[in-house]
Design an enzyme around this catalytic site. Structure first.
Site, mmCIF file in Angstrom:
data_model
loop_
_atom_site.group_PDB
_atom_site.id
_atom_site.type_symbol
_atom_site.label_atom_id
_atom_site.label_comp_id
_atom_site.label_asym_id
_atom_site.label_seq_id
_atom_site.Cartn_x
_atom_site.Cartn_y
_atom_site.Cartn_z
ATOM 1 N N LYS A 16 2.248 46.691 14.576
ATOM 2 C CA LYS A 16 2.415 48.071 16.047
ATOM 3 C C LYS A 16 3.983 49.120 15.113
ATOM 4 O O LYS A 16 3.886 50.302 16.048
ATOM 5 C CB LYS A 16 2.875 47.121 16.934
ATOM 6 C CG LYS A 16 2.277 46.234 17.670
ATOM 7 C CD LYS A 16 2.807 45.688 19.040
ATOM 8 C CE LYS A 16 4.065 45.040 18.824
ATOM 9 N NZ LYS A 16 4.265 43.661 17.698
ATOM 10 N N ARG A 91 5.613 42.674 27.746
ATOM 11 C CA ARG A 91 5.069 41.995 27.134
ATOM 12 C C ARG A 91 4.460 40.413 27.957
ATOM 13 O O ARG A 91 4.022 39.115 27.496
ATOM 14 C CB ARG A 91 6.363 40.646 26.457
ATOM 15 C CG ARG A 91 6.777 41.662 25.136
ATOM 16 C CD ARG A 91 6.438 40.606 24.001
ATOM 17 N NE ARG A 91 7.114 40.793 22.595
ATOM 18 C CZ ARG A 91 7.303 41.077 20.985
ATOM 19 N NH1 ARG A 91 7.856 42.542 21.738
ATOM 20 N NH2 ARG A 91 8.460 40.572 21.126
ATOM 21 N N ARG A 128 7.515 40.924 5.281
ATOM 22 C CA ARG A 128 8.242 42.371 6.464
ATOM 23 C C ARG A 128 9.441 42.836 6.231
ATOM 24 O O ARG A 128 9.820 41.418 6.142
ATOM 25 C CB ARG A 128 7.054 42.407 7.634
ATOM 26 C CG ARG A 128 8.141 42.654 8.830
ATOM 27 C CD ARG A 128 7.603 42.928 9.581
ATOM 28 N NE ARG A 128 7.765 41.932 10.530
ATOM 29 C CZ ARG A 128 7.589 41.771 12.066
ATOM 30 N NH1 ARG A 128 6.696 42.435 12.476
ATOM 31 N NH2 ARG A 128 7.770 40.843 13.447
ATOM 32 N N ARG A 160 13.660 39.598 8.293
ATOM 33 C CA ARG A 160 14.425 39.639 9.530
ATOM 34 C C ARG A 160 14.642 38.004 10.379
ATOM 35 O O ARG A 160 14.049 37.669 9.274
ATOM 36 C CB ARG A 160 13.260 40.027 10.733
ATOM 37 C CG ARG A 160 13.438 41.424 11.054
ATOM 38 C CD ARG A 160 12.059 42.304 12.292
ATOM 39 N NE ARG A 160 12.070 41.060 13.247
ATOM 40 C CZ ARG A 160 10.777 41.532 14.295
ATOM 41 N NH1 ARG A 160 10.521 42.229 14.628
ATOM 42 N NH2 ARG A 160 10.912 40.618 15.351
ATOM 43 N N ARG A 171 6.314 33.269 18.624
ATOM 44 C CA ARG A 171 5.926 33.852 18.903
ATOM 45 C C ARG A 171 5.092 34.839 19.215
ATOM 46 O O ARG A 171 4.711 34.904 19.958
ATOM 47 C CB ARG A 171 6.619 35.050 17.724
ATOM 48 C CG ARG A 171 8.250 34.852 18.238
ATOM 49 C CD ARG A 171 9.217 35.844 17.171
ATOM 50 N NE ARG A 171 9.103 36.969 16.642
ATOM 51 C CZ ARG A 171 9.004 36.806 15.060
ATOM 52 N NH1 ARG A 171 9.399 35.618 14.752
ATOM 53 N NH2 ARG A 171 8.423 38.896 14.902
HETATM 54 P P1 AMP Z 1 10.222 42.673 18.698
HETATM 55 O O1 AMP Z 1 10.483 43.449 17.380
HETATM 56 O O2 AMP Z 1 9.210 43.374 19.624
HETATM 57 O O3 AMP Z 1 9.024 41.165 17.651
HETATM 58 O O4 AMP Z 1 10.583 41.287 19.281
HETATM 59 C C1 AMP Z 1 11.559 40.700 18.625
HETATM 60 C C2 AMP Z 1 13.042 39.387 20.361
HETATM 61 O O5 AMP Z 1 12.629 41.069 20.883
HETATM 62 C C3 AMP Z 1 11.376 39.076 20.721
HETATM 63 O O6 AMP Z 1 10.662 38.481 20.187
HETATM 64 C C4 AMP Z 1 11.592 38.825 21.842
HETATM 65 O O7 AMP Z 1 12.987 37.554 21.815
HETATM 66 C C5 AMP Z 1 12.748 40.411 21.748
HETATM 67 N N1 AMP Z 1 11.716 41.022 23.265
HETATM 68 C C6 AMP Z 1 11.837 41.946 22.103
HETATM 69 N N2 AMP Z 1 10.570 42.631 23.234
HETATM 70 C C7 AMP Z 1 11.000 41.956 24.815
HETATM 71 C C8 AMP Z 1 9.819 41.764 25.885
HETATM 72 N N3 AMP Z 1 9.284 43.114 26.497
HETATM 73 N N4 AMP Z 1 10.220 41.340 26.583
HETATM 74 C C9 AMP Z 1 11.007 40.127 26.036
HETATM 75 N N5 AMP Z 1 12.074 39.704 25.349
HETATM 76 C C10 AMP Z 1 11.538 40.615 23.995
#
Ligand code: AMP
Length: 232
Positions: A16, A91, A128, A160, A171
């Site tokens: 993504k 999400r 990654r 990360r 996740r």
């Molecule tokens: P990502 O980089 O999109 O994988 O997001 C990393 C982390 O940020 C996720 O595992 C969540 O803890 C938090 N996060 C990001 N976007 C959201 C969202 N739309 N709703 C809730 N938590 C989020």
């Protein structure tokens, strides 16, 4: 001329971030990544960052009210008026409904789902890497040109903290239970385009652009702009 309003859906590691960045450059629209916004908030120890940190480390979703407020504020910025690609939001169903309400008649144009099998995303997640400063995505196969320094902004490129085995499993489980149902939600609005996310990044970008342009043109009878007219 305005660009499209897009949402990109897909499991962690589906690509993504990479693809959203390419779509943003192609259509000249901002990529709005809630994950990046939270990582920056944690780094700067803001109120939102303090609220989000423990959920992020555990691979859990940050509470809806925190995320929704942050996105609504971001969408008011002038650069988002000409379109956007949302990466990592919505999400779950609550967030999708909040987005529809916030945008009202200007709702999203198209939701693209990147389809990638779980064994492929697990392999991708292990390799990654990400820029701590601007969120630009890299991997051990596609490192920055110089010594793990971001090609775009010079920030440090790292693994990360939530790319641990336990947080990844958590996740993916959250994705299946809470985010995947959004596919049906947007199918019901006739706004879903599913795209094969396997293969080289360039191939996936080609598929995405073809899929998006054909869907938006078909709906507007020629132009993305026309679609916008129709939806208000
Ligand atoms: P990502 O980089 O999109 O994988 O997001 C990393 C982390 O940020 C996720 O595992 C969540 O803890 C938090 N996060 C990001 N976007 C959201 C969202 N739309 N709703 C809730 N938590 C989020």
């Amino acid at each position: 001329m305005p660009g499209p309003r897009l949402v990109i859906l897909g499991k962690q590691g589906a690509g993504k971030g990479t693809q959203a960045q390419r779509l943003a450059a192609h259509y000249r629209i901002p990529r709005i990544s809630t994950g990046d916004m939270f990582r920056t908030a944690v780094e700067h120890n803001t109120e939102a960052g303090q609220k989000a940190q423990k959920y992020m480390e555990a691979g859990e979703l940050v509470p809806d009210d925190v995320v929704i407020e942050m996105v609504e504020e971001r969408l008011k910025d002038s650069d988002a008026r000409r379109g956007f690609v949302l990466d990592g939001f919505p999400r779950n169903a609550e967030q999708a409904r909040a987005l529809d309400e916030a945008l009202g008649r200007k709702a999203v144009d198209l939701v693209v789902e990147l389809e990638v099998p779980t064994d492929v995303v697990l392999r991708r997640l292990a390799s990654r890497r990400v820029c701590l400063n601007c969120g630009a995505p890299y991997s051990t196969d596609r490192p920055p040109a110089q010594n793990w320094t971001c090609d775009i902004c010079g920030g440090a490129v790292v693994q990360r903290e939530d790319d641990t085995e336990a947080a990844i499993a958590r996740r993916l489980d959250v994705y299946t239970r809470q985010t995947e149902p959004l596919v049906a939600y947007y199918l019901g609005q006739d706004k879903l385009a599913s795209v094969d996310g396997t293969g080289q990044p360039d191939q996936v970008t080609g598929r995405l652009l073809r899929g998006i342009d054909s869907r938006l043109n078909r709906r507007s009878g020629g132009t993305v702009d026309g679609d916008r007219e129709e939806m208000g």
